[in-house]
Write a protein that holds these residues in place. Structure first.
Motif, mmCIF file in Angstrom:
data_model
loop_
_atom_site.group_PDB
_atom_site.id
_atom_site.type_symbol
_atom_site.label_atom_id
_atom_site.label_comp_id
_atom_site.label_asym_id
_atom_site.label_seq_id
_atom_site.Cartn_x
_atom_site.Cartn_y
_atom_site.Cartn_z
ATOM 1 N N THR A 99 -4.681 -5.798 -9.043
ATOM 2 C CA THR A 99 -4.603 -4.342 -9.007
ATOM 3 C C THR A 99 -5.945 -3.762 -9.442
ATOM 4 O O THR A 99 -6.638 -4.323 -10.297
ATOM 5 C CB THR A 99 -3.485 -3.807 -9.920
ATOM 6 O OG1 THR A 99 -3.718 -4.224 -11.265
ATOM 7 C CG2 THR A 99 -2.128 -4.290 -9.450
ATOM 8 N N SER A 118 0.807 -1.225 0.000
ATOM 9 C CA SER A 118 0.000 0.000 0.000
ATOM 10 C C SER A 118 0.839 1.274 0.000
ATOM 11 O O SER A 118 0.380 2.311 -0.476
ATOM 12 C CB SER A 118 -0.969 -0.003 1.178
ATOM 13 O OG SER A 118 -0.274 -0.117 2.397
ATOM 14 N N TRP A 121 1.111 2.539 -3.667
ATOM 15 C CA TRP A 121 -0.080 2.746 -4.496
ATOM 16 C C TRP A 121 -0.093 4.107 -5.183
ATOM 17 O O TRP A 121 -0.472 4.208 -6.347
ATOM 18 C CB TRP A 121 -1.347 2.569 -3.677
ATOM 19 C CG TRP A 121 -1.596 1.166 -3.201
ATOM 20 C CD1 TRP A 121 -0.811 0.070 -3.400
ATOM 21 C CD2 TRP A 121 -2.712 0.713 -2.448
ATOM 22 N NE1 TRP A 121 -1.362 -1.038 -2.814
ATOM 23 C CE2 TRP A 121 -2.533 -0.671 -2.218
ATOM 24 C CE3 TRP A 121 -3.839 1.321 -1.939
ATOM 25 C CZ2 TRP A 121 -3.451 -1.442 -1.502
ATOM 26 C CZ3 TRP A 121 -4.753 0.555 -1.222
ATOM 27 C CH2 TRP A 121 -4.563 -0.811 -1.015
ATOM 28 N N GLY A 158 -5.195 0.576 -5.989
ATOM 29 C CA GLY A 158 -4.970 -0.312 -4.859
ATOM 30 C C GLY A 158 -4.599 -1.693 -5.359
ATOM 31 O O GLY A 158 -4.825 -2.030 -6.524
#
Length: 82
Positions: free
Chosen positions: A28, A8, A11, A68
């Motif tokens: 993804t 994360s 991202w 994400g």
């Protein structure tokens, strides 16, 4: 199901293409929403008529795309953006 965010911290700098794309280590997600203040990825057991069983805040990049990456999803999982 044990679904967890993956990498994360990367991202915001990612360049994954729009949509949902499976990879060897996860899936993804990317959606263009340059005027949004928040984008939530929700996961569902069924395509309609049920509440989300999990949700994840996506992260916006400089290009206005929210992204994400999740680990533990099965191919064909139901999702939506809010």
């Amino acid at each position: 199901m044990n679904i967890v965010p993956l990498d994360s911290e990367r991202w915001a700098e990612a360049d994954w293409p729009l949509g949902a794309h499976p990879h060897h280590d996860g899936v993804t997600f990317a959606v263009l929403a340059p005027d949004a203040t928040r984008v939530l990825l929700e996961l569902y057991e069924e395509a309609r008529g049920v509440d989300a069983y999990a949700s994840f805040d996506l992260v916006v990049g400089e290009d206005g795309v929210w992204r994400g990456k999740l680990q533990g999803l099965q191919l064909g999982s139901n999702y939506g953006f809010r």
